[in-house]
Design an enzyme around this catalytic site. Structure first.
Site, PDB file in Angstrom:
ATOM      1  CB  ALA A  74      96.491  -1.888  45.307  1.00  0.00           C
ATOM      2  CD  GLN A  76      90.397  -7.529  45.457  1.00  0.00           C
ATOM      3  OE1 GLN A  76      89.478  -6.875  45.939  1.00  0.00           O
ATOM      4  NE2 GLN A  76      90.178  -8.554  44.646  1.00  0.00           N
ATOM      5  CB  SER A  77      92.058   0.138  45.067  1.00  0.00           C
ATOM      6  OG  SER A  77      91.749   1.414  45.569  1.00  0.00           O
ATOM      7  CG  ASN A  78      89.246  -1.148  50.567  1.00  0.00           C
ATOM      8  OD1 ASN A  78      88.483  -2.086  50.378  1.00  0.00           O
ATOM      9  ND2 ASN A  78      90.356  -1.261  51.289  1.00  0.00           N
ATOM     10  CB  ALA A  80      89.570   1.665  42.867  1.00  0.00           C
TER      11      ALA A  80
END
Ligand code: PLP
Length: 333
Positions: A74, A76-78, A80
């Site tokens: 997403a 705000q992906s952690n 990623a």
């Protein structure tokens, strides 16, 4: 289980702490003792659960001769953020495909994880609409990069395949060893349940060690039925990979879906309360999307007498606090 036979990079060198949370437990009525497994303190930029999974996934990428990692998440992906973080440490390129699950939510100048993508030097960010076929998008990019002479390796969303989930089988073993060393008896474990690798891996590890510690997942997006099926499927496949005889019975998988609110990543009052309460009693930061909603679930279960009086409940803190800085308005209102 003999996890030593699987390639890993050694990102997790020491057990993450298990801390008592007496002030938080007291604020919830004092009848249940809450303990927190601090996977938010794992190494990798700003910590969090994906480090345990990437320890195995990036080892597999290197075993396959990769020099470039592609993953998705997403906006705000952690996951990623941590995939990029470990790719940077390994000297690999990292490309991200971000799914705009909430229309209009991607902002190039957003704070939180998005800010960290830029300062860690992400090679490219491709934003696609919610509901896109993320694997197809990653494969398209992979073909393009291969054509340019790169050796790309795709890590699925959340690193939630059997390779990544092995990291959480290992976490269960680590936790049991800590309980043995400290003599702490845990009656129940609570984990966030998202792309499912964490939940599935912990269950496989607990069952594989005959721990008899029930594990409950708190959903962050899906309904109970759908999520339980996804977790069970991954748990069965992971159990087969790591060699848990007898597999995983569907009865081992329990999810609660009452704390998702309007949808994935969208704030709820109970999430805001849980984040503020843990920060103001134990100075531990949760996040708005995963650990905050999971803790909201635990708070509600405690208040509703779900756990017998005197129970020791272990909450797996999976991290995510950088996302707080993309949600200032939610908390300052
Ligand atoms: C990804 C993530 C989770 C969920 O873990 P899954 O293995 O995807 O279910 C929980 N908390 C945080 C902070 C995460 O980034």
């Amino acid at each position: 289980m003999n996890l030593a036979k699987f390639s890993r990079r050694g990102y997790v060198q020491t057990p993450t702490p298990i801390e008592a949370a007496p002030a938080f437990s007291k604020a919830l009525g004092g009848k249940v003792n809450i303990f927190i497994k601090r996977d938010d303190l794992l190494p990798g930029c700003s910590g969090g659960n994906k480090t345990r999974k990437l320890d195995f996934c990036i080892a597999d990428a290197l075993d396959n001769g990769a020099d470039t990692i592609i993953t998705c998440g997403a906006v705000q992906s952690n996951h990623a953020r941590l995939t990029l973080s470990w790719a940077v440490k390994e000297g690999m390129d990292c490309h991200l495909i971000l799914e705009e699950r909430v229309k209009g939510s991607y902002k190039t100048d957003a704070s939180g994880n998005n800010f960290l993508f830029h300062i860690m030097g992400v090679k490219s960010i491709t934003v696609v609409p919610g509901g896109s076929d993320m694997m197809a998008e990653m494969e398209k990019l992979s073909t393009k990069l291969a054509g340019e002479g790169k050796k790309p390796y795709i890590i699925p969303g959340g690193a939630s395949n059997t390779i990544g989930a092995t990291g959480y089988v290992s976490c269960a073993e680590e936790t049991l060893q800590q309980l043995f060393e400290t003599g702490l008896k845990i009656d129940h474990m609570i984990v966030p349940s998202g792309s499912a690798g964490t939940h599935a891996g912990v269950v496989v590890g607990m069952v594989g060690c005959n721990a008899n510690i029930p594990v409950s997942g708190i959903n962050v997006s899906r309904t109970k039925d759908v999520q339980e099926k996804i977790v069970h499927k991954l748990a069965v496949a992971t159990a087969e990979r790591v060699g848990v005889k007898g597999g995983i019975d569907a009865s081992e998988i329990t999810c609660f879906d009452g704390y998702v609110g309007p949808g994935y990543s969208l704030p709820t009052d109970s999430m805001i309360e849980a984040v503020k309460l843990l920060a103001s009693t134990e100075s531990i930061l949760l996040d708005p999307v995963y650990s905050g909603k999971a803790m909201a679930g635990l708070v509600d279960l405690v208040r509703n007498g779900h756990f017998p009086e005197g129970s020791n409940v272990l909450f797996l803190h999976t991290g995510g606090s950088p996302a707080l800085y993309a949600y200032l308005d939610t908390f300052l209102d």
